[in-house]
Design a protein around this motif. Sequence first.
Motif, PDB file in Angstrom:
ATOM      1  N   THR A   8      -0.341  82.124  63.335  1.00  0.00           N
ATOM      2  CA  THR A   8      -0.430  80.827  64.012  1.00  0.00           C
ATOM      3  C   THR A   8       0.947  80.357  64.454  1.00  0.00           C
ATOM      4  O   THR A   8       1.106  79.840  65.571  1.00  0.00           O
ATOM      5  N   MET A   9       1.937  80.528  63.594  1.00  0.00           N
ATOM      6  CA  MET A   9       3.302  80.139  63.970  1.00  0.00           C
ATOM      7  C   MET A   9       3.730  80.888  65.228  1.00  0.00           C
ATOM      8  O   MET A   9       4.325  80.302  66.140  1.00  0.00           O
ATOM      9  N   GLY A  10       3.432  82.173  65.271  1.00  0.00           N
ATOM     10  CA  GLY A  10       3.836  82.967  66.426  1.00  0.00           C
ATOM     11  C   GLY A  10       3.103  82.571  67.699  1.00  0.00           C
ATOM     12  O   GLY A  10       3.721  82.376  68.753  1.00  0.00           O
ATOM     13  N   LEU A  11       1.780  82.444  67.608  1.00  0.00           N
ATOM     14  CA  LEU A  11       0.991  82.133  68.806  1.00  0.00           C
ATOM     15  C   LEU A  11       1.275  80.726  69.328  1.00  0.00           C
ATOM     16  O   LEU A  11       1.508  80.526  70.526  1.00  0.00           O
ATOM     17  N   VAL A  12       1.243  79.756  68.427  1.00  0.00           N
ATOM     18  CA  VAL A  12       1.493  78.376  68.848  1.00  0.00           C
ATOM     19  C   VAL A  12       2.951  78.224  69.276  1.00  0.00           C
ATOM     20  O   VAL A  12       3.246  77.527  70.260  1.00  0.00           O
TER      21      VAL A  12
END
Length: 200
Positions: free
Chosen positions: A122-126
């Motif tokens: 999630t950190m990477g995608l967002v």
Amino acid sequence: MPENKLEGQNAAVARGAIEGALSGSAIVAPTWYLLNRRWPAFRALPTTLKTLGAVITIVPLISIRAEHRGLDWYRTGIGKTEREKEREEEQRRWASLSPKDKLAEWTAKHQLSVIVGSWALTMGLVGRKVMRDPLISMPNKVVQVRLWAQGLTIGVIIAAAALTHSQRAQAANMRKHSPDHTWVYLLDKQRLEKERAQNA
């Protein structure tokens, strides 16, 4: 246990003890030399205290390596067939599970990895999406990414808790350490060998 097997185990344990003594000495000797040359406080210590430090380092390595060698000998010798039986049973059980059950069991066994992995994903995608917005300042971008990741992670934690609750009995069985019944197999094997020797 037959004499030759006992000798094999003793030889393996002795080899491990020698390895431990050598590796411990390889750690202690240069350390002692360097400390003596570079640290006046170490030079001022009594020899008995220095020797205690060496013993505290070497003796555990001797016992640990001896135990590891003994266990390695056991794994490749007597206990091998019992472990192979257990492995085959586990493979049959795993093959009989449906894909949904396999996923649920894998997730139950690796909950922390799933939670941390979902947070990182999630950190990477967002982060990739938010960092492209030129109207938001960098501190606000970091806060946005963190909030999204925390929100999804809380959702994953709730889902993991629900999964664990729904599989409470299975999770308890997975966490429970199955006792080692290799000794029963060995006793049966020894009994059969004695009977064969008496009949011959």
